[in-house]
Design an enzyme around this catalytic site. Structure first.
Site, PDB file in Angstrom:
ATOM      1  N   LYS A  17     -10.417  21.678  -6.321  1.00  0.00           N
ATOM      2  CA  LYS A  17     -10.538  20.504  -5.542  1.00  0.00           C
ATOM      3  C   LYS A  17     -11.721  20.533  -4.451  1.00  0.00           C
ATOM      4  O   LYS A  17     -11.686  21.598  -3.898  1.00  0.00           O
ATOM      5  CB  LYS A  17      -8.976  20.162  -4.829  1.00  0.00           C
TER       6      LYS A  17
ATOM      7  N   GLY B  71       3.526  -0.056  -4.888  1.00  0.00           N
ATOM      8  CA  GLY B  71       1.958   0.158  -4.847  1.00  0.00           C
ATOM      9  C   GLY B  71       1.414  -0.376  -6.237  1.00  0.00           C
ATOM     10  O   GLY B  71       1.704   0.248  -7.196  1.00  0.00           O
ATOM     11  N   VAL B  72       0.798  -1.569  -6.053  1.00  0.00           N
ATOM     12  CA  VAL B  72       0.142  -1.917  -7.368  1.00  0.00           C
ATOM     13  C   VAL B  72      -1.304  -2.061  -7.417  1.00  0.00           C
ATOM     14  O   VAL B  72      -1.860  -3.132  -7.548  1.00  0.00           O
ATOM     15  CB  VAL B  72       0.913  -3.376  -7.828  1.00  0.00           C
ATOM     16  N   GLY B  73      -1.927  -0.891  -7.096  1.00  0.00           N
ATOM     17  CA  GLY B  73      -3.288  -0.817  -7.185  1.00  0.00           C
ATOM     18  C   GLY B  73      -3.902  -0.524  -8.540  1.00  0.00           C
ATOM     19  O   GLY B  73      -3.147  -1.037  -9.690  1.00  0.00           O
TER      20      GLY B  73
HETATM   21  P1  NAI Z   1      -4.979   2.392  -5.366  1.00  0.00           P
HETATM   22  O1  NAI Z   1      -5.610   2.654  -4.039  1.00  0.00           O
HETATM   23  O2  NAI Z   1      -5.758   1.530  -6.513  1.00  0.00           O
HETATM   24  O3  NAI Z   1      -3.666   1.803  -5.226  1.00  0.00           O
HETATM   25  C1  NAI Z   1      -2.761   2.146  -4.375  1.00  0.00           C
HETATM   26  C2  NAI Z   1      -2.019   0.798  -3.936  1.00  0.00           C
HETATM   27  O4  NAI Z   1      -0.937   1.032  -3.062  1.00  0.00           O
HETATM   28  C3  NAI Z   1      -2.763  -0.237  -3.161  1.00  0.00           C
HETATM   29  O5  NAI Z   1      -2.642  -1.365  -3.742  1.00  0.00           O
HETATM   30  C4  NAI Z   1      -2.277  -0.287  -1.826  1.00  0.00           C
HETATM   31  O6  NAI Z   1      -2.300  -1.278  -1.006  1.00  0.00           O
HETATM   32  C5  NAI Z   1      -0.752   0.146  -1.866  1.00  0.00           C
HETATM   33  N1  NAI Z   1      -0.030   0.974  -0.897  1.00  0.00           N
HETATM   34  C6  NAI Z   1      -0.658   1.789   0.061  1.00  0.00           C
HETATM   35  N2  NAI Z   1       0.467   2.213   0.807  1.00  0.00           N
HETATM   36  C7  NAI Z   1       1.440   1.478   0.620  1.00  0.00           C
HETATM   37  C8  NAI Z   1       2.990   1.490   0.933  1.00  0.00           C
HETATM   38  N3  NAI Z   1       3.331   2.251   2.064  1.00  0.00           N
HETATM   39  N4  NAI Z   1       3.686   0.679   0.255  1.00  0.00           N
HETATM   40  C9  NAI Z   1       3.316  -0.276  -0.625  1.00  0.00           C
HETATM   41  N5  NAI Z   1       2.173   0.000  -1.215  1.00  0.00           N
HETATM   42  C10 NAI Z   1       1.310   0.619  -0.557  1.00  0.00           C
HETATM   43  O7  NAI Z   1      -4.717   3.985  -6.021  1.00  0.00           O
HETATM   44  P2  NAI Z   1      -4.332   4.227  -7.268  1.00  0.00           P
HETATM   45  O8  NAI Z   1      -5.618   4.658  -8.144  1.00  0.00           O
HETATM   46  O9  NAI Z   1      -3.583   3.210  -8.198  1.00  0.00           O
HETATM   47  O10 NAI Z   1      -3.325   5.508  -7.184  1.00  0.00           O
HETATM   48  C11 NAI Z   1      -2.015   5.344  -6.879  1.00  0.00           C
HETATM   49  C12 NAI Z   1      -1.428   6.582  -6.641  1.00  0.00           C
HETATM   50  O11 NAI Z   1      -1.624   7.556  -7.961  1.00  0.00           O
HETATM   51  C13 NAI Z   1      -2.176   7.577  -5.395  1.00  0.00           C
HETATM   52  O12 NAI Z   1      -1.194   8.326  -4.998  1.00  0.00           O
HETATM   53  C14 NAI Z   1      -2.898   8.492  -6.257  1.00  0.00           C
HETATM   54  O13 NAI Z   1      -3.324   9.587  -5.662  1.00  0.00           O
HETATM   55  C15 NAI Z   1      -2.151   8.761  -7.803  1.00  0.00           C
HETATM   56  N6  NAI Z   1      -2.904   9.005  -8.876  1.00  0.00           N
HETATM   57  C16 NAI Z   1      -4.085   8.189  -9.423  1.00  0.00           C
HETATM   58  C17 NAI Z   1      -4.707   8.518 -10.365  1.00  0.00           C
HETATM   59  C18 NAI Z   1      -5.595   7.517 -10.924  1.00  0.00           C
HETATM   60  O14 NAI Z   1      -6.249   7.970 -12.121  1.00  0.00           O
HETATM   61  N7  NAI Z   1      -6.093   6.739 -10.363  1.00  0.00           N
HETATM   62  C19 NAI Z   1      -4.446   9.695 -11.209  1.00  0.00           C
HETATM   63  C20 NAI Z   1      -3.342  10.501 -10.879  1.00  0.00           C
HETATM   64  C21 NAI Z   1      -2.684  10.394  -9.690  1.00  0.00           C
END
Ligand code: NAI
Length: 348
Positions: free
Chosen positions: A80, A181-183
């Site tokens: 990493k 979290g719905v990113g």
């Molecule tokens: P993202 O940044 O697109 O979405 C995260 C979402 O969580 C955002 O909409 C944000 O506003 C929301 N959020 C943040 N704090 C919050 C809280 N306290 N309560 C509710 N919602 C909250 O991130 P992504 O890519 O969707 O990743 C989500 C998780 O999955 C992260 O922990 C990431 O490390 C993990 N992950 C992601 C991968 C990927 O391919 N994108 C791969 C493996 C793990």
């Protein structure tokens, strides 16, 4: 303190510290294991409280990548990168070029990829200074690019497997999933679930994002402080790490926890706490491997998009293996997963 003295030092093969003051770069590349292949894992761009916190993060995250890649059956070890951002998160072309030189200097022991604070465009910028980069824009029908959709697919299949295991059904109609979290990933998961008739409740600190998605899918929105204890069948953490801890675990009402967030357990004891409560837990690095499957196959030049999907479809069988061994041995799923991963990387 030297890197050897950090509690999270796990006989890492290399912990490399980089400084390029002219470019504004302070970075760490931790290579945990190359037993199964080049150390693969994203680079995080983050403002840390201090350098110790950054080194600890790099040590933990690189070990996690070893486990994740091993459990996904990938020809990849774990590593990493961590770039220490200033308080304003100033990211310049010079800084990225200096990080590319750092990656290049390791001669392929570390293959970088996207992580928190780093964009797909940054990957393209890095690729101008080193060839040891994944997550580049894919050719039509090939692996690569944004890891989010592959991660979402893997988590969806993992949730289905967990429902099957804990609730004894293959069908999602009426199964209630609460997503924190719905990113990129949580949003993708919600769409997959909606497609199979699940009942969905979501929460996001970005209220507009939550409401827009809820309107599109017919989902319900809860305040962020209520999602973890929603009266659901599945709690799916898809936002932050460390959400499963001594304070939160007693409040979880769902019999299943299965989500995408990295490092969901605040401490190793929290795996035991979930187990003691009879909650079926899908270890995070097993269920969320879809994205790294996508970029490792891209880098290895082995990947059609169809091959990525086929590999992501194997995630449930690895989860079943973990749960079966957990049932047989009485150990928490998190402990079993760590043991299986360490066996695979030759560190039993
Ligand atoms: P993202 O940044 O697109 O979405 C995260 C979402 O969580 C955002 O909409 C944000 O506003 C929301 N959020 C943040 N704090 C919050 C809280 N306290 N309560 C509710 N919602 C909250 O991130 P992504 O890519 O969707 O990743 C989500 C998780 O999955 C992260 O922990 C990431 O490390 C993990 N992950 C992601 C991968 C990927 O391919 N994108 C791969 C493996 C793990």
């Amino acid at each position: 303190m030297t890197p050897w003295d950090y509690p999270d030092f796990d006989d890492h093969e290399g912990v490399h510290l980089f400084r390029d003051p002219a470019a504004g770069l302070t970075a760490i590349i931790a290579v945990h294991s190359t037993h199964l292949g080049p150390g693969s894992g994203g680079v995080r761009f983050w403002h840390y409280a201090d350098r110790d916190a950054a080194i600890t993060d790099a040590l933990r995250l690189s070990r996690g990548m070893s486990y994740k890649n091993a459990m996904a059956g990938l020809p990849a070890g774990g590593a990493k990168g961590v770039i220490l951002a200033d308080a304003n998160h100033t990211k310049t072309p010079e800084l990225l070029a200096a990080f590319a030189r750092a990656v290049d200097s390791l001669g392929g022991r570390y293959i970088t990829a996207q992580d928190v604070g780093v964009s797909a465009d940054d990957m393209v910028a890095l690729s101008k200074g080193t060839r040891f980069v994944s997550g580049l824009p894919p050719a039509e029908g090939q692996a690569g690019g944004d890891p989010g959709p592959s991660t979402a697919l893997g988590v969806f299949l993992g949730v289905k497997a967990a429902v099957n295991r804990a609730l004894g059904t293959d069908r999602l109609e009426g199964i209630h999933v609460a997503i924190q979290g719905v990113g990129s990933v949580g949003g993708g998961l919600a769409r997959h679930l909606a497609g199979e008739g699940a009942r969905i409740t979501i929460a996001d600190v970005d209220q507009h994002r939550a409401e827009t998605l809820a309107a599109a899918l017919g989902a319900e929105v809860l305040p962020v402080d209520q999602i973890l204890s929603a009266d659901a069948d599945v709690f799916s953490p898809c936002a932050l790490g460390a959400v499963l801890n001594e304070a939160s675990i007693p409040t979880i009402r769902a019999p299943i926890v299965a989500g995408a967030a990295n490092n969901q357990l605040a401490t190793p004891e929290d795996g035991q706490r979930l187990h003691d409560r009879g909650i079926l837990y899908a270890p995070d690095y097993v269920i969320n491997a879809g994205g790294i499957i996508n970029v490792v196959l891209e880098y290895a030049g082995q990947g059609s998009a169809a091959e990525v999907e086929a590999r992501v479809a194997q995630i449930p069988s690895r989860l079943y293996q973990v749960w079966d061994e957990s049932s047989a041995s009485g150990e928490p799923a998190a402990v079993v997963a760590d043991r299986l991963a360490r066996e695979l990387i030759g560190r039993a």
